[in-house]
Design a protein around this motif. Sequence first.
Motif, PDB file in Angstrom:
ATOM      1  N   TYR A 177      -3.443 -15.722  15.770  1.00 45.99           N
ATOM      2  CA  TYR A 177      -4.252 -14.664  15.165  1.00 45.99           C
ATOM      3  C   TYR A 177      -3.370 -13.479  14.791  1.00 45.99           C
ATOM      4  N   SER A 178      -3.731 -12.799  13.725  1.00 53.72           N
ATOM      5  CA  SER A 178      -3.045 -11.562  13.365  1.00 53.72           C
ATOM      6  C   SER A 178      -4.079 -10.558  12.866  1.00 53.72           C
ATOM      7  N   TYR A 179      -3.783  -9.281  13.042  1.00 49.74           N
ATOM      8  CA  TYR A 179      -4.697  -8.236  12.574  1.00 49.74           C
ATOM      9  C   TYR A 179      -3.918  -6.935  12.465  1.00 49.74           C
ATOM     10  N   GLY A 180      -4.471  -5.992  11.733  1.00 51.60           N
ATOM     11  CA  GLY A 180      -3.798  -4.704  11.594  1.00 51.60           C
ATOM     12  C   GLY A 180      -4.407  -3.882  10.475  1.00 51.60           C
ATOM     13  N   GLY A 181      -3.696  -2.866  10.077  1.00 47.55           N
ATOM     14  CA  GLY A 181      -4.162  -1.982   9.027  1.00 47.55           C
ATOM     15  C   GLY A 181      -3.001  -1.297   8.350  1.00 47.55           C
ATOM     16  N   GLY A 182      -3.325  -0.555   7.298  1.00 49.16           N
ATOM     17  CA  GLY A 182      -2.238   0.099   6.584  1.00 49.16           C
ATOM     18  C   GLY A 182      -2.711   1.113   5.568  1.00 49.16           C
ATOM     19  N   ILE A 183      -1.732   1.707   4.912  1.00 52.57           N
ATOM     20  CA  ILE A 183      -1.932   2.734   3.892  1.00 52.57           C
ATOM     21  C   ILE A 183      -1.357   2.238   2.573  1.00 52.57           C
ATOM     22  N   ARG A 184      -2.008   2.597   1.471  1.00 52.98           N
ATOM     23  CA  ARG A 184      -1.499   2.291   0.141  1.00 52.98           C
ATOM     24  C   ARG A 184      -1.277   3.580  -0.633  1.00 52.98           C
ATOM     25  N   VAL A 185      -0.157   3.654  -1.347  1.00 51.64           N
ATOM     26  CA  VAL A 185       0.157   4.779  -2.220  1.00 51.64           C
ATOM     27  C   VAL A 185       0.384   4.212  -3.621  1.00 51.64           C
ATOM     28  N   ALA A 186      -0.425   4.625  -4.580  1.00 51.64           N
ATOM     29  CA  ALA A 186      -0.333   4.112  -5.948  1.00 51.64           C
ATOM     30  C   ALA A 186       0.880   4.720  -6.644  1.00 51.64           C
ATOM     31  N   LEU A 187       1.884   3.912  -6.916  1.00 49.86           N
ATOM     32  CA  LEU A 187       3.077   4.372  -7.628  1.00 49.86           C
ATOM     33  C   LEU A 187       2.872   4.296  -9.137  1.00 49.86           C
ATOM     34  N   ASN A 188       2.110   3.302  -9.568  1.00 51.43           N
ATOM     35  CA  ASN A 188       1.800   3.133 -10.990  1.00 51.43           C
ATOM     36  C   ASN A 188       0.335   2.748 -11.092  1.00 51.43           C
ATOM     37  N   ARG A 189      -0.508   3.710 -11.436  1.00 57.82           N
ATOM     38  CA  ARG A 189      -1.951   3.458 -11.469  1.00 57.82           C
ATOM     39  C   ARG A 189      -2.330   2.454 -12.556  1.00 57.82           C
ATOM     40  N   ARG A 190      -1.680   2.546 -13.713  1.00 51.07           N
ATOM     41  CA  ARG A 190      -2.045   1.675 -14.830  1.00 51.07           C
ATOM     42  C   ARG A 190      -1.781   0.212 -14.499  1.00 51.07           C
ATOM     43  N   GLU A 191      -0.618  -0.094 -13.911  1.00 53.37           N
ATOM     44  CA  GLU A 191      -0.273  -1.467 -13.562  1.00 53.37           C
ATOM     45  C   GLU A 191      -0.742  -1.843 -12.160  1.00 53.37           C
ATOM     46  N   ARG A 192      -1.277  -0.849 -11.396  1.00 52.61           N
ATOM     47  CA  ARG A 192      -1.767  -1.052 -10.029  1.00 52.61           C
ATOM     48  C   ARG A 192      -0.664  -1.535  -9.086  1.00 52.61           C
ATOM     49  N   ILE A 193       0.490  -0.901  -9.184  1.00 58.85           N
ATOM     50  CA  ILE A 193       1.594  -1.209  -8.282  1.00 58.85           C
ATOM     51  C   ILE A 193       1.578  -0.191  -7.145  1.00 58.85           C
ATOM     52  N   ASN A 194       1.442  -0.694  -5.918  1.00 51.63           N
ATOM     53  CA  ASN A 194       1.290   0.174  -4.749  1.00 51.63           C
ATOM     54  C   ASN A 194       2.469   0.068  -3.805  1.00 51.63           C
ATOM     55  N   LEU A 195       2.757   1.186  -3.154  1.00 50.30           N
ATOM     56  CA  LEU A 195       3.631   1.173  -1.981  1.00 50.30           C
ATOM     57  C   LEU A 195       2.760   0.760  -0.806  1.00 50.30           C
TER      58      LEU A 195
END
Length: 362
Positions: A320-338
């Motif tokens: 089993y695995s579980y967790g969470g995280g944060i996303r930072v949008a580097l390029n909103r148009r292409e939807r590329i996230n950190l």
Amino acid sequence: MQSFSPLWAQSDSLTIPHQLLSSTPVRTRNTLILPIIARSIETDWSLGLAGSFTFRFDRADTVTRTSNNQALVLYSLRRQFIAAVNGTTYLPGERYILNHQLSFSYFPDKFWGLGKDSPEQNEEAYTFRQYYLYLHLQRRLQDRFFAGLIYEFQRVLDVDYQPGGLLDQLDVPGRDPYQVSGTGLSLTYDSRNNAFAPDRGGFLQIYVSHFTPLVGSDFRYTNYVVDFRRFIRVYRQQILAIQAYGFFNSGEVPLRSLASLGGSNSMRGFYDGRYRSKNQVVAQVEYRVPLFWRIGAVGFMGVGNVGNYVRELNLRQLKYSYGGGIRVALNRRERINLRIDYGWGRGQGTSNGLYFQLGEAF
């Protein structure tokens, strides 16, 4: 075939409805070079340089998506070195799509044995050097359906391991220098609306690759992969992402081509390769919620198992695995996230780790 892809988001083939594409001519070429910092359980912190080149063959072609190529050089605090070039080329009208990857790795790694019950105290260090080549040419059959041809090549120059240790005791194929070479066929259905972070649609890809001395392989085996994904907009821009993944082998499979449970994209919280065997199944879900400005949050969980035989992929000794995280949008148009994730893995023992990557896990 296992290849190392620590940073870039996966870019599979997909069909974007024509109404979502701008009719305004766009730039045909764009180059970006930047220093990078990444982190995973396997590498710890890594430093390097990345380059991205995007292009179109025809400025007036608004149906064909932008092609992309990336180059990456990465060195980790664990003295691991990776150099890779990969990308996706969309030919005019998207009648053909070419995915490619070429890489060299020098990688101090870990091995705990084979199977679902390998204990924590079995941990054994080894190091490998390898070249890897992957080519996948797809031909559109009709809207959202693609058929493809695959070629894979891997040359393992050496494996430095403890003589008399687990690799010798288990007589693991591929602990001496070798190469594998194989060809395959694929069939893909794709209705996602974005390659990097879709919020609706589905994806199903099935492929079979056969490795044989007839095309220069030192081992004879067959690899089967099934990858299903579904993306559902639950409420406003909140997304439920689902993936079911199966990786199966028959024949004599060398060390670096075995199913490998864990990593930054699947079963986060487990070291990639904590459990190895011929076969693997994984199911994972992720809930993605936008918060404010360019910031979002996710929660994820997964379940999976490995086995030498398909019948061993059962409910006994599930991981089993579980967790969470944060996303930072580097390029909103292409939807590329950190992507910044923290995951926990529960198996024979407990493991956890931080991931600092570009692009969604799936």
